[in-house]
Design a protein around this motif. Structure first.
Motif, short mmCIF file in Angstrom:
data_model
loop_
_atom_site.label_atom_id
_atom_site.label_comp_id
_atom_site.label_asym_id
_atom_site.label_seq_id
_atom_site.Cartn_x
_atom_site.Cartn_y
_atom_site.Cartn_z
N VAL A 91 0.83 -1.21 0.00
CA VAL A 91 0.00 0.00 0.00
C VAL A 91 0.87 1.26 0.00
N GLU A 92 0.25 2.35 -0.44
CA GLU A 92 0.90 3.66 -0.44
C GLU A 92 -0.07 4.69 0.11
N THR A 93 0.48 5.72 0.75
CA THR A 93 -0.35 6.82 1.21
C THR A 93 0.44 8.12 1.22
N ARG A 94 -0.28 9.20 1.35
CA ARG A 94 0.30 10.54 1.47
C ARG A 94 -0.33 11.21 2.68
N VAL A 95 0.50 11.73 3.59
CA VAL A 95 -0.01 12.34 4.81
C VAL A 95 0.66 13.69 5.01
N ILE A 96 -0.10 14.62 5.58
CA ILE A 96 0.43 15.91 6.00
C ILE A 96 0.22 16.02 7.52
N LEU A 97 1.31 16.23 8.23
CA LEU A 97 1.26 16.33 9.70
C LEU A 97 1.56 17.76 10.13
#
Length: 259
Positions: A91-97
């Motif tokens: 799986v792949e994801t993109r997150v902004i923290l």
């Protein structure tokens, strides 16, 4: 959509037919009447956060405000959005923290409640963790861990070299996480166009079924953190996100300005 994207979407549709029921993917594209409605119906919450929404705060994004006393280190107390899954995944994801200087966590985790950890406790996991730290460190790092352990001989990493982000800003991270049997591999990058940087391949036996998904929390009674997720792409079982055939590998590019 340009010709390349249309071609890629058509090819992906061939693989997606019949596979969507088992997919871990979700584009998080809720808008209008579908706000807060996941397109993948298999999601469940463990320790559901007090404040979260899908598409309201930021259209096309999952927005989570971390609750206090929620962590994933020595215990499984975090707010965990998960699907029950057996077998391999990729799986792949993109997150902004964005967080104030405090200990906060978010990332991807494969959690097995029926596997004992190295100390004999019920519950073991493997996680790629985006950890925001306060105190003297006052920065965010990437960790690759199992339960209360990241410095052993099995491929886990306490701090990924070359990555540091500051608090009180939107810091972007792309993560990829793969399981093949007992081998777990994690990658990261900081822009969509960059090549994946491999963190490590770690060895950990986990009994199925797993609770696989996204988590977020503050490891203190109080603190401020927001984690925003753009999508979850399942490379093994692509999720056909709409009757029009918008497919997972096109999600990130479709949310960018047109060519």
């Amino acid at each position: 959509m340009n010709a390349f994207k249309m071609c890629a979407a058509a090819l992906l549709l061939c693989f997606a037919v019949g596979a969507s029921a088992a997919s871990l993917g979700d584009p998080f594209n809720a808008t209008g009447d579908t706000l807060n409605a996941f397109e993948n119906s298999n999601w469940q919450w463990e320790n559901e956060p007090t404040v979260w929404d899908l598409g309201k705060t930021k259209p096309g994004w999952l927005h989570i405000k971390g609750d206090g006393n929620r962590n994933l280190w020595d215990g499984y107390t975090t707010s965990h959005l998960y699907q029950t899954h057996e077998g391999d995944f990729d799986v792949e994801t993109r997150v902004i923290l964005n967080y104030q200087p405090e200990s906060v966590v978010t990332g991807l985790v494969a959690y097995s409640p029926t596997t004992n950890d190295g100390q004999g406790r019920a519950g073991e996991w493997v996680t790629i963790k985006y950890w925001g730290r306060g105190g003297a460190a006052n920065n965010a790092i990437i960790q690759y861990q199992r339960r209360q352990d990241h410095n052993g001989a099995d491929g886990f990493v306490g701090e990924v070299p070359g990555f540091r982000e500051l608090p009180n800003r939107d810091a972007e991270l792309f993560m990829r996480f793969r399981r093949v049997g007992d081998a777990f591999t994690a990658w990261y990058k900081q822009t969509d166009e960059a090549n994946w940087i491999e963190i490590s391949t770690a060895t950990q036996a986990l009994n199925d079924p797993l609770r696989f998904g996204i988590y977020a929390g503050v490891d203190a009674p109080a603190g401020e953190m927001v984690a925003q997720y753009d999508y979850l792409i399942d490379n093994l079982n692509p999720f056909d996100v709409s009757p029009e055939g918008n497919l997972p590998l096109a999600w990130a590019s479709l949310k960018q300005p047109a060519d």
